[in-house]
Write a protein that holds these residues in place. Structure first.
Motif, PDB file in Angstrom:
ATOM      1  N   ARG A 200     -41.844 -76.467   6.559  1.00 23.92           N
ATOM      2  CA  ARG A 200     -41.418 -77.196   7.762  1.00 23.92           C
ATOM      3  C   ARG A 200     -40.041 -77.811   7.603  1.00 23.92           C
ATOM      4  NH1 ARG A 200     -46.120 -81.409   8.502  1.00 23.92           N
ATOM      5  NH2 ARG A 200     -44.500 -82.376   9.805  1.00 23.92           N
ATOM      6  N   LEU A 201     -39.702 -78.231   6.384  1.00 25.47           N
ATOM      7  CA  LEU A 201     -38.470 -78.989   6.160  1.00 25.47           C
ATOM      8  C   LEU A 201     -37.323 -78.137   5.642  1.00 25.47           C
ATOM      9  CD1 LEU A 201     -39.998 -82.247   4.635  1.00 25.47           C
ATOM     10  CD2 LEU A 201     -39.132 -81.892   6.956  1.00 25.47           C
ATOM     11  N   GLY A 202     -37.513 -76.826   5.584  1.00 30.02           N
ATOM     12  CA  GLY A 202     -36.411 -75.938   5.243  1.00 30.02           C
ATOM     13  C   GLY A 202     -35.984 -75.966   3.794  1.00 30.02           C
ATOM     14  N   ILE A 203     -36.933 -76.142   2.876  1.00 28.28           N
ATOM     15  CA  ILE A 203     -36.603 -76.234   1.451  1.00 28.28           C
ATOM     16  C   ILE A 203     -37.196 -75.051   0.701  1.00 28.28           C
ATOM     17  CG2 ILE A 203     -36.949 -77.605  -0.651  1.00 28.28           C
ATOM     18  CD1 ILE A 203     -36.906 -80.076   1.109  1.00 28.28           C
ATOM     19  N   THR A 204     -36.385 -74.430  -0.117  1.00 25.94           N
ATOM     20  CA  THR A 204     -36.827 -73.330  -0.968  1.00 25.94           C
ATOM     21  C   THR A 204     -37.427 -73.892  -2.243  1.00 25.94           C
ATOM     22  OG1 THR A 204     -35.135 -71.832  -0.105  1.00 25.94           O
ATOM     23  CG2 THR A 204     -36.091 -71.273  -2.236  1.00 25.94           C
ATOM     24  N   LEU A 205     -38.714 -73.627  -2.474  1.00 22.63           N
ATOM     25  CA  LEU A 205     -39.402 -74.078  -3.685  1.00 22.63           C
ATOM     26  C   LEU A 205     -39.438 -72.949  -4.704  1.00 22.63           C
ATOM     27  CD1 LEU A 205     -42.493 -76.095  -2.348  1.00 22.63           C
ATOM     28  CD2 LEU A 205     -40.153 -76.880  -2.788  1.00 22.63           C
ATOM     29  N   ILE A 206     -38.982 -73.267  -5.919  1.00 18.19           N
ATOM     30  CA  ILE A 206     -38.980 -72.306  -7.021  1.00 18.19           C
ATOM     31  C   ILE A 206     -39.751 -72.942  -8.168  1.00 18.19           C
ATOM     32  CG2 ILE A 206     -37.576 -70.930  -8.591  1.00 18.19           C
ATOM     33  CD1 ILE A 206     -35.282 -71.224  -6.540  1.00 18.19           C
ATOM     34  N   CYS A 207     -40.875 -72.339  -8.538  1.00 17.29           N
ATOM     35  CA  CYS A 207     -41.766 -72.939  -9.540  1.00 17.29           C
ATOM     36  C   CYS A 207     -41.919 -72.043 -10.764  1.00 17.29           C
ATOM     37  CB  CYS A 207     -43.138 -73.204  -8.922  1.00 17.29           C
ATOM     38  SG  CYS A 207     -43.096 -74.349  -7.541  1.00 17.29           S
ATOM     39  N   ARG A 208     -42.560 -72.610 -11.792  1.00 15.45           N
ATOM     40  CA  ARG A 208     -42.752 -71.915 -13.067  1.00 15.45           C
ATOM     41  C   ARG A 208     -41.422 -71.343 -13.552  1.00 15.45           C
ATOM     42  NH1 ARG A 208     -47.400 -74.365 -14.157  1.00 15.45           N
ATOM     43  NH2 ARG A 208     -48.962 -74.023 -12.526  1.00 15.45           N
TER      44      ARG A 208
END
Length: 291
Positions: A263-271
């Motif tokens: 919803r907030l336009g953020i790219t999440l990159i995990c591990r």
């Protein structure tokens, strides 16, 4: 609360380039990062090891108690300013006149210009979060939280270089463990590191970086934010308030964190490790150069 004494120096920071610009009075009350203790190892032998510090810091805003934070104390003034901003208790830096930390009384005295401003309405509502070392957000925290409007892309080569820079740091975690770290880097080919902060909780480290950004007038649109902790809803909201489009973690995420990132336009990159990662949201922003 009685007036605080300041065993550490107090500095005046101009808030603007004009000669008559307001000035902010701050201390620089850094605490030792670790303490040496004696332990007995698995062979029954004595050893000296280092453990991170942890200190209670109670915030008084115009003499009104706000919250007690548990902190490593590496950047307490930046932590306080970032906390006030992320909680939306203070909107502009020039509203502040002083941020004074005194470890003898475990207190921070924050003074403003006064007027008819009052934080009571926002402080009346609290939401308990997953934050270690903090765990509370004031007010209706999703109200007026705008999506990050960014067409920026992040090449995996830049991401790997950023992760390599963080890995090469001489950190408190390497010496003693038990802390979280956060870093802010520019989204450029050489991924220059702007700030790295460690604290007992990842949210404290985020707030400290927010405080540094506020003081240095840094904006988030061209930045990469890295944390050792998991990406919860609160972490995503703080990234949105900083305007950072890329939120990277060596750990995982939560369902609400993922939903909010969408919803907030953020790219999440995990591990995230050098050479491998998982992109969970707004995946089109992560690119792979052909050269």
């Amino acid at each position: 609360m009685s007036d605080l004494q300041h065993p550490t120096p107090v500095f005046e920071i101009p808030l603007g380039s004009a000669a008559d610009a307001p000035r902010l009075s701050v201390t620089r009350a850094v605490r030792p990062a670790t303490t040496a203790v004696q332990v007995i190892d698995h062979e029954g032998q004595p050893r000296e090891v280092h453990v991170p510090g942890e200190h209670a810091l109670t915030l008084y805003l115009d003499r009104r108690e706000v919250v007690t934070l548990m902190t490593l104390g590496q950047a307490p003034e930046a932590l306080v300013m970032g906390y006030l901003r992320n909680q939306r208790l203070i909107d502009r830096l020039d509203e502040l006149t002083a941020v004074h930390v005194d470890w003898d009384s475990e207190a921070c005295a924050i003074t403003t210009h006064g007027g008819d401003w009052s934080p009571e309405a926002r402080m009346a509502k609290r939401t308990v979060t997953t934050g270690c070392g903090q765990g509370t957000m004031f007010g209706d925290w999703l109200d007026d939280l705008k999506p990050v409007d960014s067409d920026a892309t992040l090449d995996v080569t830049t991401l790997d270089l950023a992760l390599g820079r963080i890995l090469a740091l001489d950190t408190i975690y390497k010496r003693s463990g038990s802390v979280h770290g956060c870093a802010l880097l520019r989204n450029q080919a050489d991924a220059p590191l702007l700030y790295h902060v460690e604290d007992v909780g990842r949210h404290n480290a985020v707030d400290s970086i927010t405080g540094f950004m506020w003081l240095d007038e840094e904006y988030g649109a061209d930045k990469i934010f890295y944390t050792t902790g998991r990406l919860t809803s609160e972490m995503v909201m703080k990234a949105a308030q900083m305007g950072v489009p890329f939120l990277v973690s060596r750990s995982g995420l939560t369902r609400m964190g993922l939903e909010l990132a969408g919803r907030l336009g953020i790219t999440l990159i995990c591990r995230a490790r050098v050479g491998r990662h998982l992109v969970y949201s707004h995946t089109h922003r992560v690119t792979r150069s052909t050269t």
